[in-house]
Write a protein that holds these residues in place. Structure first.
Motif, short mmCIF file in Angstrom:
data_model
loop_
_atom_site.label_atom_id
_atom_site.label_comp_id
_atom_site.label_asym_id
_atom_site.label_seq_id
_atom_site.Cartn_x
_atom_site.Cartn_y
_atom_site.Cartn_z
N ARG A 32 23.23 51.98 -9.91
CA ARG A 32 22.92 53.11 -8.91
C ARG A 32 21.57 53.14 -9.16
O ARG A 32 20.38 53.16 -9.67
N GLU A 61 26.00 54.13 -6.37
CA GLU A 61 26.90 53.76 -6.72
C GLU A 61 26.64 52.68 -7.94
O GLU A 61 26.03 52.12 -7.46
N HIS A 94 27.11 48.56 -6.45
CA HIS A 94 25.95 48.29 -5.49
C HIS A 94 24.80 46.95 -5.83
O HIS A 94 25.21 46.51 -6.96
#
Length: 212
Positions: free
Chosen positions: A27, A20, A23
């Motif tokens: 990524r 994601e 985060h």
């Protein structure tokens, strides 16, 4: 280096390019050297399902590592602001962009990013900080109160190719035991954070808006 990854999934393969964007460091594949923390991360979502801890060996030879613990708390915050919004106000949007420009460091060319982990208590601190309620002199102490340890984020194909799982060490994690442990840690951290923010140590002089 031996690293652990806590996951709700028993079987999966880390893949470059997955993950994601929202985060902590964007990524990538996130791991920790602390097996007990990995167990908590495996069951931190409130879905009442058991989790798994995967053990890995990482050959760091030839890999470029950026360490936010060495770079400092403001540089780390700038990186988090690139990926995670601490507030939804227009003021935050404008000031966070200025903060990133001033304190952010490009990390795109690194294979691994090492630094603190942000969890739910991070947003409690971050919101108070961007509202000018926290002095920078206590900021790092606040973030350390969660006792969340250091995480490693694999960012490049080279880093992924240097990672090997020890499949024989796969370990099941009981949801009720370690989810409760996760909650106790988070609640204790929040209480300690509130006490420090309301103490005389918080001078409220060098605050978010004055750092820009």
């Amino acid at each position: 280096m031996v690293l652990y990854h806590g996951s709700p999934n028993k079987e999966f393969t880390p893949e470059y390019g997955k993950g994601e964007d929202k985060h902590d460091y964007g990524r990538g594949f996130y791991l920790t050297q602390d097996k007990e923390l990995a167990k908590e991360w495996a069951v931190c979502n409130p879905d009442s399902g058991n989790g798994w801890v995967h053990k890995y060996d990482l050959d760091c030879n030839g890999l470029k590592v950026f360490d936010f613990e060495q770079a400092g708390i403001l540089v780390w915050l700038a990186e988090l602001m690139k990926h995670r919004a601490a507030d939804t106000s227009r003021r935050y949007k404008i000031l966070s962009e200025k903060f990133i420009i001033k304190y952010g460091i490009p990390v795109e060319n690194y294979d691994i990013i090492r630094g603190w982990r942000a969890n739910a208590s991070y947003f409690y601190i971050a919101k108070a900080f961007v509202r000018d309620e926290i002095d920078v002199c206590i900021l790092e102490e606040l973030f350390r109160m969660g006792d969340l340890g250091i995480q490693y984020c694999l960012k490049s194909e080279k880093a992924f190719s240097a990672l090997k799982e020890d499949v024989r060490s796969l370990e099941a994690v009981d949801y009720h035991t370690f989810h409760e442990q996760f909650n106790i840690r988070d609640q204790a951290a929040r209480r300690a954070m509130k006490e420090l923010i309301n103490s005389e140590k918080n001078k409220v002089t060098d605050v978010f808006s004055t750092l820009l």
